[in-house]
Design a protein around this motif. Structure first.
Motif, PDB file in Angstrom:
ATOM      1  N   LYS A 279       9.912  24.280  32.989  1.00 56.98           N
ATOM      2  CA  LYS A 279      10.214  25.614  32.466  1.00 56.98           C
ATOM      3  C   LYS A 279       9.158  26.642  32.873  1.00 56.98           C
ATOM      4  CE  LYS A 279      12.987  24.260  28.453  1.00 56.98           C
ATOM      5  NZ  LYS A 279      13.039  24.155  26.971  1.00 56.98           N
ATOM      6  N   GLN A 280       7.975  26.141  33.247  1.00 51.41           N
ATOM      7  CA  GLN A 280       6.891  27.036  33.643  1.00 51.41           C
ATOM      8  C   GLN A 280       6.975  27.418  35.123  1.00 51.41           C
ATOM      9  OE1 GLN A 280       3.316  24.924  32.613  1.00 51.41           O
ATOM     10  NE2 GLN A 280       3.739  24.955  30.407  1.00 51.41           N
ATOM     11  N   LYS A 281       7.883  26.783  35.871  1.00 53.54           N
ATOM     12  CA  LYS A 281       8.013  27.039  37.306  1.00 53.54           C
ATOM     13  C   LYS A 281       9.183  27.983  37.583  1.00 53.54           C
ATOM     14  CE  LYS A 281       6.039  22.637  38.773  1.00 53.54           C
ATOM     15  NZ  LYS A 281       6.220  21.457  39.664  1.00 53.54           N
ATOM     16  N   PRO A 282       9.109  28.740  38.696  1.00 56.01           N
ATOM     17  CA  PRO A 282      10.204  29.669  39.034  1.00 56.01           C
ATOM     18  C   PRO A 282      11.560  28.992  39.167  1.00 56.01           C
ATOM     19  CG  PRO A 282       8.252  30.119  40.360  1.00 56.01           C
ATOM     20  CD  PRO A 282       7.972  28.847  39.626  1.00 56.01           C
ATOM     21  N   SER A 283      11.538  27.782  39.743  1.00 52.63           N
ATOM     22  CA  SER A 283      12.813  27.067  39.944  1.00 52.63           C
ATOM     23  C   SER A 283      13.104  26.095  38.809  1.00 52.63           C
ATOM     24  CB  SER A 283      12.760  26.289  41.267  1.00 52.63           C
ATOM     25  OG  SER A 283      11.726  25.307  41.220  1.00 52.63           O
ATOM     26  N   GLY A 284      12.312  26.179  37.757  1.00 54.81           N
ATOM     27  CA  GLY A 284      12.416  25.206  36.674  1.00 54.81           C
ATOM     28  C   GLY A 284      13.769  25.175  36.008  1.00 54.81           C
ATOM     29  N   LYS A 285      14.308  26.338  35.704  1.00 64.62           N
ATOM     30  CA  LYS A 285      15.601  26.385  35.015  1.00 64.62           C
ATOM     31  C   LYS A 285      16.694  25.722  35.843  1.00 64.62           C
ATOM     32  CE  LYS A 285      14.681  30.481  32.195  1.00 64.62           C
ATOM     33  NZ  LYS A 285      15.123  31.853  31.845  1.00 64.62           N
ATOM     34  N   THR A 286      16.625  25.920  37.171  1.00 63.18           N
ATOM     35  CA  THR A 286      17.624  25.308  38.053  1.00 63.18           C
ATOM     36  C   THR A 286      17.472  23.794  38.071  1.00 63.18           C
ATOM     37  OG1 THR A 286      17.610  27.276  39.454  1.00 63.18           O
ATOM     38  CG2 THR A 286      18.549  25.270  40.393  1.00 63.18           C
ATOM     39  N   ASP A 287      16.214  23.313  38.172  1.00 66.43           N
ATOM     40  CA  ASP A 287      15.964  21.857  38.184  1.00 66.43           C
ATOM     41  C   ASP A 287      16.433  21.219  36.884  1.00 66.43           C
ATOM     42  OD1 ASP A 287      14.791  22.056  40.660  1.00 66.43           O
ATOM     43  OD2 ASP A 287      12.759  22.307  39.852  1.00 66.43           O
ATOM     44  N   LEU A 288      16.155  21.867  35.772  1.00 68.80           N
ATOM     45  CA  LEU A 288      16.561  21.333  34.472  1.00 68.80           C
ATOM     46  C   LEU A 288      18.079  21.340  34.333  1.00 68.80           C
ATOM     47  CD1 LEU A 288      15.550  20.209  31.811  1.00 68.80           C
ATOM     48  CD2 LEU A 288      15.392  22.543  30.940  1.00 68.80           C
ATOM     49  N   ALA A 289      18.709  22.393  34.874  1.00 68.31           N
ATOM     50  CA  ALA A 289      20.171  22.500  34.802  1.00 68.31           C
ATOM     51  C   ALA A 289      20.838  21.361  35.571  1.00 68.31           C
ATOM     52  CB  ALA A 289      20.628  23.849  35.358  1.00 68.31           C
ATOM     53  N   ARG A 290      20.227  20.947  36.705  1.00 67.28           N
ATOM     54  CA  ARG A 290      20.792  19.844  37.492  1.00 67.28           C
ATOM     55  C   ARG A 290      20.788  18.542  36.684  1.00 67.28           C
ATOM     56  NH1 ARG A 290      17.452  21.796  41.981  1.00 67.28           N
ATOM     57  NH2 ARG A 290      18.732  23.028  43.400  1.00 67.28           N
ATOM     58  N   VAL A 291      19.679  18.307  35.997  1.00 68.67           N
ATOM     59  CA  VAL A 291      19.589  17.099  35.181  1.00 68.67           C
ATOM     60  C   VAL A 291      20.649  17.122  34.086  1.00 68.67           C
ATOM     61  CG1 VAL A 291      18.134  15.753  33.627  1.00 68.67           C
ATOM     62  CG2 VAL A 291      17.125  16.820  35.650  1.00 68.67           C
ATOM     63  N   LYS A 292      20.731  18.234  33.381  1.00 71.00           N
ATOM     64  CA  LYS A 292      21.685  18.332  32.280  1.00 71.00           C
ATOM     65  C   LYS A 292      23.123  18.255  32.767  1.00 71.00           C
ATOM     66  CE  LYS A 292      18.659  20.742  29.052  1.00 71.00           C
ATOM     67  NZ  LYS A 292      18.448  21.940  28.202  1.00 71.00           N
ATOM     68  N   ASP A 293      23.374  18.774  33.983  1.00 71.11           N
ATOM     69  CA  ASP A 293      24.721  18.686  34.546  1.00 71.11           C
ATOM     70  C   ASP A 293      25.084  17.230  34.822  1.00 71.11           C
ATOM     71  OD1 ASP A 293      27.151  19.844  35.820  1.00 71.11           O
ATOM     72  OD2 ASP A 293      26.268  18.942  37.624  1.00 71.11           O
ATOM     73  N   SER A 294      24.130  16.464  35.371  1.00 69.78           N
ATOM     74  CA  SER A 294      24.377  15.038  35.621  1.00 69.78           C
ATOM     75  C   SER A 294      24.665  14.303  34.317  1.00 69.78           C
ATOM     76  CB  SER A 294      23.152  14.396  36.298  1.00 69.78           C
ATOM     77  OG  SER A 294      23.008  14.843  37.617  1.00 69.78           O
ATOM     78  N   VAL A 295      23.903  14.638  33.278  1.00 66.35           N
ATOM     79  CA  VAL A 295      24.081  13.992  31.985  1.00 66.35           C
ATOM     80  C   VAL A 295      25.459  14.281  31.423  1.00 66.35           C
ATOM     81  CG1 VAL A 295      23.306  13.962  29.593  1.00 66.35           C
ATOM     82  CG2 VAL A 295      21.620  13.934  31.441  1.00 66.35           C
ATOM     83  N   GLU A 296      25.886  15.543  31.479  1.00 69.95           N
ATOM     84  CA  GLU A 296      27.195  15.914  30.920  1.00 69.95           C
ATOM     85  C   GLU A 296      28.339  15.278  31.698  1.00 69.95           C
ATOM     86  OE1 GLU A 296      27.814  17.389  28.076  1.00 69.95           O
ATOM     87  OE2 GLU A 296      25.636  17.320  27.821  1.00 69.95           O
ATOM     88  N   ARG A 297      28.205  15.219  33.033  1.00 67.08           N
ATOM     89  CA  ARG A 297      29.274  14.631  33.845  1.00 67.08           C
ATOM     90  C   ARG A 297      29.392  13.119  33.657  1.00 67.08           C
ATOM     91  NH1 ARG A 297      27.979  14.632  38.626  1.00 67.08           N
ATOM     92  NH2 ARG A 297      26.144  15.961  38.816  1.00 67.08           N
ATOM     93  N   ASN A 298      28.308  12.506  33.238  1.00 72.67           N
ATOM     94  CA  ASN A 298      28.297  11.054  33.066  1.00 72.67           C
ATOM     95  C   ASN A 298      28.055  10.664  31.609  1.00 72.67           C
ATOM     96  OD1 ASN A 298      28.291  10.006  36.047  1.00 72.67           O
ATOM     97  ND2 ASN A 298      26.776  11.655  36.004  1.00 72.67           N
ATOM     98  N   ARG A 299      28.483  11.547  30.720  1.00 72.90           N
ATOM     99  CA  ARG A 299      28.242  11.324  29.292  1.00 72.90           C
ATOM    100  C   ARG A 299      28.815   9.989  28.814  1.00 72.90           C
ATOM    101  NH1 ARG A 299      24.701  12.635  25.760  1.00 72.90           N
ATOM    102  NH2 ARG A 299      24.706  14.745  26.624  1.00 72.90           N
ATOM    103  N   MET A 300      29.937   9.561  29.395  1.00 72.40           N
ATOM    104  CA  MET A 300      30.572   8.311  28.971  1.00 72.40           C
ATOM    105  C   MET A 300      29.645   7.109  29.185  1.00 72.40           C
ATOM    106  SD  MET A 300      34.532   8.725  30.214  1.00 72.40           S
ATOM    107  CE  MET A 300      34.854   7.038  29.737  1.00 72.40           C
TER     108      MET A 300
END
Length: 328
Positions: A279-300
């Motif tokens: 979150k402290q990095k310029p690209s942090g929000k994008t990197d975090l969003a990728r992780v959360k997207d993977s989690v949501e797509r594979n929630r099962m």
């Protein structure tokens, strides 16, 4: 002394549990063992043998009596230095011959009645110095490799046999008690014991080794485990309710490598720290969003095969004794 059971009387909302390993203290008069004679002494239907080491006045420091492993009997030690006679054993194994099975409080009571007959003394009045409360259960997958546990933000340590890298369980040692979950068959194999536990056998135990907590929870003698609502069993349930169990998913081979990395990161102990840093990095929000997207797509995949907390409490409840027992 003759022991007999009274008619069972239901207790409302009674929550009780059998015990595994116990360390009991018998009210033994030690004068007979304060002797310089090295001959074995017959006591409590057992033969006690003296230690080679002696006290300052020449008495054996302790006397012991044990049976073969096959008999699953109690180990006795009369310690003249500490001035006490302690008996150690697993009540579970004492009754069944092993602990890879269910064990009700009824059977726990029967085991103590058997001990009364074996030693010719009232074992229900023996002082409790150490106590393990546990449950046995089975699942059809390798639970130890899949689960991680924390209790009040403290992570559990891996249980390993000396000089072995294999993890066969998880343990957390606290000031007054220890919590552990382990694979029974793996433990038997690493200890080079006879492997007689069914496949998929696991035990969850809380070991109370501090007498202060036992007394605080109303347990001084073994009889206290069978009278009314014992607070120690409520404590056991509360500890289970507080533990955080995390089960790692079964990840299919066809899943993209990036998704596997993101899922493993999300499930790791370092995910919170990862969020703080990115979150402290310029690209942090994008990197975090990728992780959360993977989690949501594979929630099962993240839905655990079992609810371990519910499983343990169900095993606990199956051992409940909704009746009172007394002896005379």
């Amino acid at each position: 002394m003759i022991y007999k059971r009274c008619e069972a009387q239901p207790f409302k909302d009674s929550k009780k549990m059998p015990v595994d390993f116990v360390k009991l203290q018998a009210p033994t008069d030690l004068w007979a063992f304060q002797t310089m004679d090295r001959k074995p002494i017959q006591y409590m239907n057992r033969l006690f043998r003296p230690s080679l080491t002696t006290t300052e006045v020449g008495f054996p420091k302790y006397w012991t009596s044990k049976v073969s492993d096959n008999e699953k009997g109690f180990y006795h030690k009369i310690d003249l230095v500490r001035g006490r006679h302690e008996l150690c054993n697993s009540l579970w194994k004492y009754y069944h011959g092993h602990n890879a099975c269910s064990f009700t409080l009824n059977e726990c009571f029967d085991a103590l009645e058997k001990l009364c007959l074996d030693v010719g003394e009232d074992a229900f009045q023996f002082v409790v110095n150490h106590l393990e409360i546990g449950v046995f259960f089975q699942v059809n997958f390798d639970l130890i490799q899949k689960v991680r546990m924390t209790y009040k933000n403290s992570a559990f340590d891996a249980m390993k046999k000396s000089k072995s890298r294999e993890v066969y369980g998880w343990r957390l040692q606290l000031t007054q008690f220890e919590i552990k979950l382990y694979d029974v068959r793996a433990k038997q194999r690493l200890a080079k014991e006879v492997i007689d536990a069914p496949v998929g056998s696991y035990r969850f135990e809380i070991k109370y080794y501090d007498k202060k907590i036992l007394r605080k929870m109303g347990v001084k003698v073994t009889e206290d485990l069978f009278i009314g609502e014992c607070p120690l069993f409520i404590h056991w349930q509360n500890v289970v309710q507080t533990i955080v169990f995390e089960l790692f998913p079964d990840i299919p081979s066809g899943l993209k490598t990036s998704d596997i990395k993101n899922l493993c990161l999300y499930l790791s102990d370092g995910f919170e720290e990862f969020q703080r840093i990115v979150k402290q990095k310029p690209s942090g929000k994008t990197d975090l969003a990728r992780v959360k997207d993977s989690v949501e797509r594979n929630r099962m995949l993240l839905d655990g095969k079992i609810n371990l907390k519910e499983l343990l409490l169900e095993a606990f409840n199956s051992s409940l004794l909704l009746c009172g027992k007394k002896y005379t």
